[in-house]
Design a protein around this motif. Structure first.
Motif, PDB file in Angstrom:
ATOM      1  N   SER A 153      -5.518   8.850  -2.882  1.00 26.13           N
ATOM      2  CA  SER A 153      -4.748   7.872  -2.129  1.00 26.13           C
ATOM      3  C   SER A 153      -5.307   7.737  -0.722  1.00 26.13           C
ATOM      4  O   SER A 153      -5.624   8.744  -0.076  1.00 26.13           O
ATOM      5  CB  SER A 153      -3.276   8.302  -2.062  1.00 26.13           C
ATOM      6  OG  SER A 153      -2.582   7.558  -1.075  1.00 26.13           O
ATOM      7  N   TRP A 197      -3.579   7.122   1.713  1.00 26.42           N
ATOM      8  CA  TRP A 197      -2.544   7.804   2.505  1.00 26.42           C
ATOM      9  C   TRP A 197      -2.971   9.238   2.797  1.00 26.42           C
ATOM     10  O   TRP A 197      -2.876   9.711   3.924  1.00 26.42           O
ATOM     11  CB  TRP A 197      -1.236   7.765   1.704  1.00 26.42           C
ATOM     12  CG  TRP A 197      -0.022   8.277   2.390  1.00 26.42           C
ATOM     13  CD1 TRP A 197       0.879   7.549   3.096  1.00 26.42           C
ATOM     14  CD2 TRP A 197       0.435   9.632   2.423  1.00 26.42           C
ATOM     15  NE1 TRP A 197       1.868   8.369   3.569  1.00 26.42           N
ATOM     16  CE2 TRP A 197       1.624   9.653   3.167  1.00 26.42           C
ATOM     17  CE3 TRP A 197      -0.048  10.829   1.900  1.00 26.42           C
ATOM     18  CZ2 TRP A 197       2.333  10.824   3.391  1.00 26.42           C
ATOM     19  CZ3 TRP A 197       0.661  11.988   2.128  1.00 26.42           C
ATOM     20  CH2 TRP A 197       1.830  11.984   2.860  1.00 26.42           C
ATOM     21  N   GLU A 207      -5.687   9.513   5.470  1.00 20.97           N
ATOM     22  CA  GLU A 207      -5.211   9.401   6.846  1.00 20.97           C
ATOM     23  C   GLU A 207      -4.658  10.735   7.351  1.00 20.97           C
ATOM     24  O   GLU A 207      -4.887  11.119   8.500  1.00 20.97           O
ATOM     25  CB  GLU A 207      -4.136   8.307   6.946  1.00 20.97           C
ATOM     26  CG  GLU A 207      -4.634   6.910   6.613  1.00 20.97           C
ATOM     27  CD  GLU A 207      -5.731   6.464   7.552  1.00 20.97           C
ATOM     28  OE1 GLU A 207      -5.448   6.242   8.741  1.00 20.97           O
ATOM     29  OE2 GLU A 207      -6.890   6.347   7.099  1.00 20.97           O
ATOM     30  N   SER A 217       5.569   1.353  -0.318  1.00 26.49           N
ATOM     31  CA  SER A 217       4.250   1.800   0.122  1.00 26.49           C
ATOM     32  C   SER A 217       3.313   0.601   0.113  1.00 26.49           C
ATOM     33  O   SER A 217       3.519  -0.361  -0.636  1.00 26.49           O
ATOM     34  CB  SER A 217       3.686   2.903  -0.785  1.00 26.49           C
ATOM     35  OG  SER A 217       3.169   2.364  -1.982  1.00 26.49           O
ATOM     36  N   ASP A 218       2.277   0.664   0.944  1.00 26.06           N
ATOM     37  CA  ASP A 218       1.298  -0.429   0.974  1.00 26.06           C
ATOM     38  C   ASP A 218       0.589  -0.583  -0.370  1.00 26.06           C
ATOM     39  O   ASP A 218       0.314  -1.699  -0.819  1.00 26.06           O
ATOM     40  CB  ASP A 218       0.255  -0.169   2.067  1.00 26.06           C
ATOM     41  CG  ASP A 218       0.785  -0.447   3.465  1.00 26.06           C
ATOM     42  OD1 ASP A 218       1.921  -0.944   3.588  1.00 26.06           O
ATOM     43  OD2 ASP A 218       0.057  -0.160   4.431  1.00 26.06           O
ATOM     44  N   GLN A 219       0.256   0.549  -0.994  1.00 23.16           N
ATOM     45  CA  GLN A 219      -0.448   0.451  -2.273  1.00 23.16           C
ATOM     46  C   GLN A 219       0.387  -0.305  -3.307  1.00 23.16           C
ATOM     47  O   GLN A 219      -0.137  -1.117  -4.069  1.00 23.16           O
ATOM     48  CB  GLN A 219      -0.806   1.840  -2.786  1.00 23.16           C
ATOM     49  CG  GLN A 219      -1.942   2.497  -2.002  1.00 23.16           C
ATOM     50  CD  GLN A 219      -2.345   3.800  -2.634  1.00 23.16           C
ATOM     51  OE1 GLN A 219      -1.695   4.818  -2.445  1.00 23.16           O
ATOM     52  NE2 GLN A 219      -3.422   3.779  -3.392  1.00 23.16           N
ATOM     53  N   ASP A 272       3.543   1.880   5.425  1.00 25.98           N
ATOM     54  CA  ASP A 272       2.462   2.834   5.755  1.00 25.98           C
ATOM     55  C   ASP A 272       1.535   2.256   6.814  1.00 25.98           C
ATOM     56  O   ASP A 272       1.119   2.952   7.721  1.00 25.98           O
ATOM     57  CB  ASP A 272       1.595   3.244   4.546  1.00 25.98           C
ATOM     58  CG  ASP A 272       2.285   4.211   3.618  1.00 25.98           C
ATOM     59  OD1 ASP A 272       3.138   4.981   4.105  1.00 25.98           O
ATOM     60  OD2 ASP A 272       2.004   4.175   2.405  1.00 25.98           O
ATOM     61  N   LEU A 303      -1.667   1.154   6.078  1.00 25.08           N
ATOM     62  CA  LEU A 303      -2.996   1.670   5.787  1.00 25.08           C
ATOM     63  C   LEU A 303      -4.039   0.708   6.370  1.00 25.08           C
ATOM     64  O   LEU A 303      -3.754  -0.469   6.592  1.00 25.08           O
ATOM     65  CB  LEU A 303      -3.199   1.796   4.279  1.00 25.08           C
ATOM     66  CG  LEU A 303      -2.277   2.787   3.551  1.00 25.08           C
ATOM     67  CD1 LEU A 303      -2.505   2.684   2.043  1.00 25.08           C
ATOM     68  CD2 LEU A 303      -2.513   4.207   4.038  1.00 25.08           C
ATOM     69  N   GLN A 356       3.537   3.720   9.578  1.00 24.49           N
ATOM     70  CA  GLN A 356       3.861   5.136   9.590  1.00 24.49           C
ATOM     71  C   GLN A 356       2.697   5.867  10.272  1.00 24.49           C
ATOM     72  O   GLN A 356       1.545   5.675   9.874  1.00 24.49           O
ATOM     73  CB  GLN A 356       4.041   5.647   8.155  1.00 24.49           C
ATOM     74  CG  GLN A 356       4.490   7.088   8.082  1.00 24.49           C
ATOM     75  CD  GLN A 356       4.826   7.541   6.679  1.00 24.49           C
ATOM     76  OE1 GLN A 356       5.561   8.496   6.510  1.00 24.49           O
ATOM     77  NE2 GLN A 356       4.298   6.884   5.663  1.00 24.49           N
ATOM     78  N   LEU A 385       0.510   8.116  10.207  1.00 29.13           N
ATOM     79  CA  LEU A 385      -0.024   9.135   9.308  1.00 29.13           C
ATOM     80  C   LEU A 385      -1.022  10.062   9.989  1.00 29.13           C
ATOM     81  O   LEU A 385      -0.977  11.283   9.814  1.00 29.13           O
ATOM     82  CB  LEU A 385      -0.670   8.462   8.091  1.00 29.13           C
ATOM     83  CG  LEU A 385       0.271   7.641   7.211  1.00 29.13           C
ATOM     84  CD1 LEU A 385      -0.525   6.841   6.189  1.00 29.13           C
ATOM     85  CD2 LEU A 385       1.280   8.554   6.515  1.00 29.13           C
TER      86      LEU A 385
END
Length: 341
Positions: free
Chosen positions: A75, A77, A80, A251-253, A279, A281, A296, A298
């Motif tokens: 991921s 995420w 990060e 979530s962005d994904q 998120d 990202l 977020q 991260l």
């Protein structure tokens, strides 16, 4: 003379210098919880100072290594978080050992065995449930622990936790869509075992309630933070007789999966269906159109976790057992007023 032949300080000498009993020193070495914090800190400092080690055990001297443990590593995420931890580690001359344990008991046992076989200054556990047995083993190894985005809580207030303001992030994302005039707002949830997922859902619900918009349970679909679940959940939402005009993905994904589902229906992001992620990202700003999302922090979460675990490794006390870093809504081009609104 090799290192094993050098005179070693004894537990008795440590106890005498600390002004405590030998059993107290033994309890500290074995990670027992029935030792006063001030006493534990004093004994651990002396153990580090003298480089005390038991036969067959690793030294208590600094290892200049930190373990960073995820359930999964596939991921952006996770990348990060790793960036943040390595930023701090590099500046401090500390290396990072990254592992994934996949929630499997065999993986956990193997990771613990690896930890026993080498030294580590501390462990950062990310989006995982730090079970009491694992925590107890880490205590016995005298390894400090910090948890990032704990799953179902942490085993005791002595375990620092780093998170973000997930509830307010969910609230602000939903309020943004409500402010644009949307009333049918779908929500793609994250894994229910994670506190962050539940908090984002609660923020969504709170915004609807404040606006006087009834909650339609059909508009809440399960997901797992990855693309495929976002695609499947939004497909189910768009199949409703009265589909949503906006979808908030946790979530962005998952939001990128929503993009694909919307396009396959011949619909346009923003013009026909507004989409919000969570998120921020790096890919979010390069999506087409750029994704409105909740940022977020991260990288900073990773940095704070690394700074915290290194402070614990130095014997410092942590003032607050849980720290939540602020989230922020970033408005881009994936949201607009509902068609005809």
């Amino acid at each position: 003379m090799n290192a094993d032949d050098e005179p070693r300080v004894t537990i008795t000498a440590i106890a005498r210098e600390a002004g405590v009993s030998v059993p107290t020193v033994s309890r500290v070495l074995n990670g027992r919880s029935d030792v006063a914090p001030d006493t534990r800190e004093r004994v651990e400092e002396l153990l580090r100072h003298h480089g005390y080690r038991r036969r067959g055990s690793r030294t208590v001297r600094r290892a200049n290594l930190v373990d960073l443990v995820f359930n999964d590593l596939d991921s952006p995420w996770a990348v990060e978080i790793i960036r943040g931890v390595e930023d701090v580690g590099h500046a401090a001359g500390v290396g990072t050992v990254v592992s994934a344990i996949h929630r499997e008991s065999t993986s956990t046992r193997q990771w613990l065995q690896n930890l026993r076989d080498r030294a580590s200054d501390g462990v950062i556990v990310v989006t995982s449930h730090l079970t009491p047995p694992v925590h107890a083993q880490l205590r016995r190894l005298n390894v400090p622990v910090v948890v990032v985005d704990p799953a179902a809580g942490v085993p005791g207030t002595d375990v620092p936790a780093i998170g973000a303001t997930n509830w307010s992030g969910g609230l602000s994302a939903t309020e943004h869509l409500l402010g644009l005039g949307h009333r049918r707002i779908g929500f793609v949830a994250g894994p229910t075992h994670l506190l962050c997922s539940r908090a984002r859902l609660d923020g969504y619900r709170a915004a609807l309630a404040t606006a006087g918009v009834p909650l339609d349970d059909r508009l809440v679909q399960p997901g797992d933070f990855y693309h495929a679940s976002g695609f499947a959940a939004s497909a189910a939402l768009l199949d409703l007789d009265d589909p949503p005009t906006a979808i908030f993905a946790a979530s962005d994904q998952m939001a990128f999966g929503v993009y694909e589902a919307v396009r396959r229906r011949g619909l346009r992001v923003a013009d026909d269906v507004s989409i919000v992620g969570f998120d921020d990202l790096p890919e979010a700003r390069w999506a087409s159109p750029p994704l409105t999302t909740v940022r977020q922090p991260l990288v900073e979460m990773g940095r704070l976790a690394a700074r915290t675990v290194l402070r614990l490794a130095q014997g410092e006390e942590i003032e607050s057992p849980r720290v939540e870093l602020a989230t922020e809504l970033v408005v881009r081009d994936s949201t607009a007023r509902p068609a005809g609104g």
